[in-house]
Scaffold this motif. Sequence first.
Motif, PDB file in Angstrom:
ATOM      1  N   GLU B  43       0.823  -1.196   0.000  1.00  0.00           N
ATOM      2  CA  GLU B  43       0.000   0.000   0.000  1.00  0.00           C
ATOM      3  C   GLU B  43       0.861   1.252   0.000  1.00  0.00           C
ATOM      4  N   ASN B  44       0.233   2.396  -0.198  1.00  0.00           N
ATOM      5  CA  ASN B  44       0.956   3.659  -0.095  1.00  0.00           C
ATOM      6  C   ASN B  44       1.582   3.756   1.281  1.00  0.00           C
ATOM      7  N   GLY B  45       2.851   4.103   1.311  1.00  0.00           N
ATOM      8  CA  GLY B  45       3.525   4.251   2.590  1.00  0.00           C
ATOM      9  C   GLY B  45       4.044   2.949   3.159  1.00  0.00           C
ATOM     10  N   LYS B  48       8.059   0.880  -0.045  1.00  0.00           N
ATOM     11  CA  LYS B  48       8.680   0.391  -1.281  1.00  0.00           C
ATOM     12  C   LYS B  48       9.769   1.341  -1.782  1.00  0.00           C
ATOM     13  N   SER B  49       9.423   2.614  -1.889  1.00  0.00           N
ATOM     14  CA  SER B  49      10.412   3.557  -2.423  1.00  0.00           C
ATOM     15  C   SER B  49      11.611   3.669  -1.498  1.00  0.00           C
ATOM     16  N   THR B  50      11.360   3.672  -0.202  1.00  0.00           N
ATOM     17  CA  THR B  50      12.466   3.762   0.749  1.00  0.00           C
ATOM     18  C   THR B  50      13.395   2.572   0.579  1.00  0.00           C
ATOM     19  N   LEU B  51      12.819   1.393   0.392  1.00  0.00           N
ATOM     20  CA  LEU B  51      13.630   0.193   0.209  1.00  0.00           C
ATOM     21  C   LEU B  51      14.488   0.321  -1.050  1.00  0.00           C
TER      22      LEU B  51
HETATM   23  N1  LIG Z   1      12.107  11.820   3.695  1.00  0.00           N
HETATM   24  C1  LIG Z   1      11.139  11.372   4.500  1.00  0.00           C
HETATM   25  N2  LIG Z   1      10.858  11.986   5.674  1.00  0.00           N
HETATM   26  C2  LIG Z   1       9.890  11.539   6.489  1.00  0.00           C
HETATM   27  N3  LIG Z   1       9.107  10.490   6.212  1.00  0.00           N
HETATM   28  C3  LIG Z   1       9.314   9.825   5.064  1.00  0.00           C
HETATM   29  C4  LIG Z   1      10.337  10.234   4.142  1.00  0.00           C
HETATM   30  N4  LIG Z   1      10.317   9.390   3.081  1.00  0.00           N
HETATM   31  C5  LIG Z   1       9.330   8.507   3.328  1.00  0.00           C
HETATM   32  N5  LIG Z   1       8.734   8.751   4.516  1.00  0.00           N
HETATM   33  C6  LIG Z   1       7.648   7.989   5.121  1.00  0.00           C
HETATM   34  O1  LIG Z   1       8.035   6.632   5.123  1.00  0.00           O
HETATM   35  C7  LIG Z   1       6.941   5.799   4.804  1.00  0.00           C
HETATM   36  C8  LIG Z   1       7.282   4.929   3.616  1.00  0.00           C
HETATM   37  O2  LIG Z   1       7.390   5.749   2.468  1.00  0.00           O
HETATM   38  P1  LIG Z   1       7.681   5.194   1.012  1.00  0.00           P
HETATM   39  O3  LIG Z   1       7.815   6.367   0.132  1.00  0.00           O
HETATM   40  O4  LIG Z   1       8.792   4.226   1.049  1.00  0.00           O
HETATM   41  O5  LIG Z   1       6.332   4.422   0.686  1.00  0.00           O
HETATM   42  P2  LIG Z   1       5.898   3.724  -0.667  1.00  0.00           P
HETATM   43  O6  LIG Z   1       5.637   2.314  -0.345  1.00  0.00           O
HETATM   44  O7  LIG Z   1       6.879   4.008  -1.740  1.00  0.00           O
HETATM   45  O8  LIG Z   1       4.524   4.458  -0.949  1.00  0.00           O
HETATM   46  P3  LIG Z   1       3.864   4.918  -2.335  1.00  0.00           P
HETATM   47  O9  LIG Z   1       3.163   3.730  -2.852  1.00  0.00           O
HETATM   48  O10 LIG Z   1       2.890   5.979  -1.937  1.00  0.00           O
HETATM   49  O11 LIG Z   1       4.946   5.415  -3.232  1.00  0.00           O
HETATM   50  C9  LIG Z   1       5.756   6.727   4.568  1.00  0.00           C
HETATM   51  O12 LIG Z   1       4.982   6.759   5.742  1.00  0.00           O
HETATM   52  C10 LIG Z   1       6.372   8.049   4.300  1.00  0.00           C
HETATM   53  O13 LIG Z   1       5.515   9.072   4.729  1.00  0.00           O
END
Ligand SMILES: Nc1ncnc2c1ncn2[C@@H]1O[C@H](COP(=O)(O)OP(=O)(O)OP(=O)(O)O)[C@@H](O)[C@H]1O
Lengths: 331, 509
Positions: B43-45, B48-51
Motif C-alpha cells: 500500500e501507499n507508505g 517500497k520507495s524507501t527500500l
Molecule cells: N524523507 C522522508 N521523511 C519523512 N518520512 C518519510 C520520508 N520518506 C518517506 N517517509 C515515510 O516513510 C513511509 C514509507 O514511504 P515510502 O515512500 O517508502 O512508501 P511507498 O511504499 O513508496 O509508498 P507509495 O506507494 O505511496 O509510493 C511513509 O509513511 C512516508 O511518509
Amino acid sequence: MSTPVALKPAAEAATGDGGPRLGRRLTGFMPLIALLALVVALAIADPGFLTQRSLTAVARTAAPLIVLAAAATLIVLCGGIDLSIAAVASLSTVLLALWLPHLGGLATPAVILAAASIGAVQGVAHVLLRIPSFIVTLGGMSILSAVALVVSGAGTVRVVDDSTVKWLELYVGGYVPMSFVMALVVVALIALALRLTPLRSWISATGYSESAARLAGTPVDLVKIGAFVVSGAGAGFAAIMLVSRQFSGGPTMADNLLLPAVAAIVVGGTAITGGHGSVWRSLAGALVVTLLRVGLPIVGVPSAYEQILYGVIIVIAVTLTLDWSKVSIIK
Amino acid sequence: MSVPASTPALEVRGLVKHYPGVTALDGVDLVVRQHEVLGLVGENGAGKSTLLKALVGLVVPDAGEIRVRGEAVKLRSVVDAADHGIGMVFQEQSLVPNLTAAENILLGGEGPGVRRGVYRWDAMRRLAQEQLDKIGSNIDPLVRTDALSFADRQMVEIAKVLRIEQRSQHPPVIVLDEPTSVLEAKEIETLFAQIRRLREFASVVFVSHRLDEVLEVCDRVAVLRNGQSVGELAAAGAVPRELHRMMIGSTGSDDHYHENAAAVVESERPRLTVRGLSGTSFQDVDLDVAAGEIVAIVGVHGSGREDVCRALFGAEPVTAGEIRMDGKKINISGTRAACAAGIGYVPAERKTEGMVGPMSVAENMTLAKQRSRCAGPFVAPGKQAAVVDRWIDRLCIRTPGRDTPIQRLSGGNQQKVVLARWLVDGDIRLLLLDHPTRGLDIGARSEVYRLMRELAASGVATVLLADSLEEAIGMADRILVMNDGRVVSEVACPAGGKPSPLDLVKEMV
Ligand SMILES: Nc1ncnc2c1ncn2[C@@H]1O[C@H](COP(=O)(O)OP(=O)(O)OP(=O)(O)O)[C@@H](O)[C@H]1O
Ligand SMILES: [Mg+2]
C-alpha cells in the motif's frame, strides 16, 4: 478498505527519535543563540560593552537595518530577492531632504508612499513581464541610484529644519531610542499580519511551490506585488530614520546597508529558496549583524574587513539554512 | 571470481529506516535472484520507495544488511551502488532535455567520447549506440531528448542505467519505481518487452500499484506492509485478488468503482457548457457536463485533454470559445476566477502542483478556500480546527494530526487532502480531476472513487482524466475521446451498458 500509514504513536515517536528533533529545534533557535553568544563574547572582550550607553548606540544603529531586513524578508519568503532596498532607501533620504522644506510634516508619509510605489512598480514588472526578481531589482538598484544622483545634484542635501523627523531621535523611558522602538513596531505589525490572516499561507505556498499555490487559486501575483510594496515602504521608513540621525540626505547614504540587510535575513535562518522563515528571525539576524559590526573594532579588527565578514557570514548562513532537498540545480 | 547461479543477486536482511515519527522500513527481508524480475507491491507508505532508495545508496538504513552476490556491502551513494552493479531508473525522468540521447546516456562517463575536452561525435554516437543496442532500441543517439516521446525517454534512461555494467563484471540489478504510472497502455507494452529482455542479462526489481501488470511482467512478487515483508508468491497462476489480500491483510471489496452508488445524472441541469473552446494545443472543443454527471475524457499523449482541463481552470490561455456555468456565461481569466466560479482542479503532479509539501495538512486543505477558516479577515484557529478535523474524519484521512506537514502522509492520504481542499466550503460545482488516482494503491483508489460518487450524488459535475481506460469506463457516465486536440467521438457509458476498452481504443488512434 483503508490506507494505513506506517506511523508510530506520537508518544513513542517523541522518545524514540529525540536526537534529530532536538537538533532541528536548536537550528530554529540558532539566531537567538548566536545573538546571546555575541553579547557574551563582546562583554568579555570589552567590559564597557554592557553599559547603557553602548547598548543604546547599538539599538540606534540597528534600527534602520531591522526595518530594511524585516520588510525585504517578505520577498524572500515568496521565493524572490530584493537587491534594490538600499538604493530605494538612499533615494528616499534625498527625497525627504528635498521635500521637508516644502511639505513639512507631510514629507514623511509622502516619502514612504513614493518608496512603496517604487516597490510596486518593480513588483508589477516582476509579475507581469515574468522577469526574475533578482534581475528586476538589480536593474532597479542601478536606475534608482542614478536617479538619486541626479535629483540630489550628486551631493549631500542638508536638512535645515528637521523638526518633523526629530521625534525619531527621542528616547523612550530615557534610554530606548525611538527609532529602535519603531523598528520593533514594524516587525511586530508585519508578524501579526502574517500570523492572524491567510497571508502567511499564501506567502509560504508561493515561496515553497508557486505552481501549487497558483493551482490552489492563491492570489500569487497580488501577494508578490504586495511583498514588493512592503519592501519599498520599509526602505522608505529606514530612510527617514537615517535622515533624522544625520540631518541630511545623500544619494549613497544607505548603499552600504544592502549586504548587511541580506546577511540579516539569511543569518536569521529564512530560507533563500522561499517558504520557510519569519520576520522575527530577521530581527534577530539584524541584531547579530549589527553586533558584529560594532564588535569588530572592539576586538581590534579594522573595519575595512567588514565586507569580508558579510561575505563569509552570508555564505555560511545560506549553507546552514538551505533546504537541499528542494534545490535540484544550483544556479 | 565466479558466483554460483544459486546465490541471490541481491539480498536484504532486517533493513530498518526511521524517519521522525515514522518507521518507513521495519526489518525488511528481500531476495532478488539472478535473472529474475521481482515485483514489489504494498500500500501507499508501505516502504517500497524507501527500500529501493536504500538499494541504490540514496537512503542510508539505520540497521540491517544488504548483500550483493553473497557479500555484505555498505552503500553510501549512487556511485557506491553503481560500483556494485545496482542502478535505478528514476521515475521523475532525470534526463537533460536539451541534450542529445547520446550525451545523456554518457553524461559524466564520456570516456573516449571526449578528447582534449571536446566531444568526438562519432565516438559518442558509437558508445551510446552500444548502450542502446543492449536494449534493442532503434532511437537515434543524436536526437535531442526533448524531441523523444515519453516512452522513448524512458528507454534512454534504461540505456543510461545499463552503463553500470562497465563498473562491475557481474550482471546488474536494475530497480524501477512505478515506471508505468505515467505511461500509456501502448508504452507500457514496450516497457514490458524491455524488462523481459533485461532479464536475459540482469535482475530487475519492479514496483507498481497495478497488480495485474505486476503479475504479467514479474516472475515473483514480494509484498510489503507497514515496512515489513509479509510474504511473496510466484506470479505464474496468481491472481490480483490474492496479492491484494496479502497487501492489506484482509479481503477487499469487489465493487471497485462503487457502481451501485452511481448518482442519478440530472441531465436537465447542464452544469458546464463549453462551446468551441480553442487554445494552443486544442481546437473547437464542445463539452457538456450535467449536475451529478461524471464525464471522462480519454486520449493518448498529445491529445490535448490535459490542456482542456487546465484551460477550464484558467491555468492555460484560451484563444476562442465560450464557457457557461449553470447557464451563465463566465470569463475564466485565471485560477482565482475559476475558484470563485465554483470550479476545483486536482492536478496530475500531486507532489509538485497538487500540494505544498512542507505546509501542514490544515493549511493545504484550506489553501483555496480561506474563508472556510476565517472570521472576517482573520484566521480563526477554532474554526480551522473544526473544519479540518471534520474533513479528516469524513474522508478517513490517516494523519498524526492536522498540523503535520502533508509531505509526511502517504500518497493516498495526500490526495484526499488535496481533494478536500475543494470541498471545505461546500460551494463546489465542477471538479476537474487530472489523474486523481495516479500513484495510489488499490484501497486509496477505491476511496477516491467512493468520494467521487458521493460528490456526484450531491450534484457536483466531474470531468475525469482517468489513469486507465478501465478507470474511465468504470467511473464515467459518458466518455469523450480526444485526438490531436479535437473531440472525435462520444461514447455513452451508463451503468449496465459499459463499452469495452477495445471499442474506445479504436476511437483513440
Ligand atoms: N524523507 C522522508 N521523511 C519523512 N518520512 C518519510 C520520508 N520518506 C518517506 N517517509 C515515510 O516513510 C513511509 C514509507 O514511504 P515510502 O515512500 O517508502 O512508501 P511507498 O511504499 O513508496 O509508498 P507509495 O506507494 O505511496 O509510493 C511513509 O509513511 C512516508 O511518509
Ligand atoms: Mg513510492
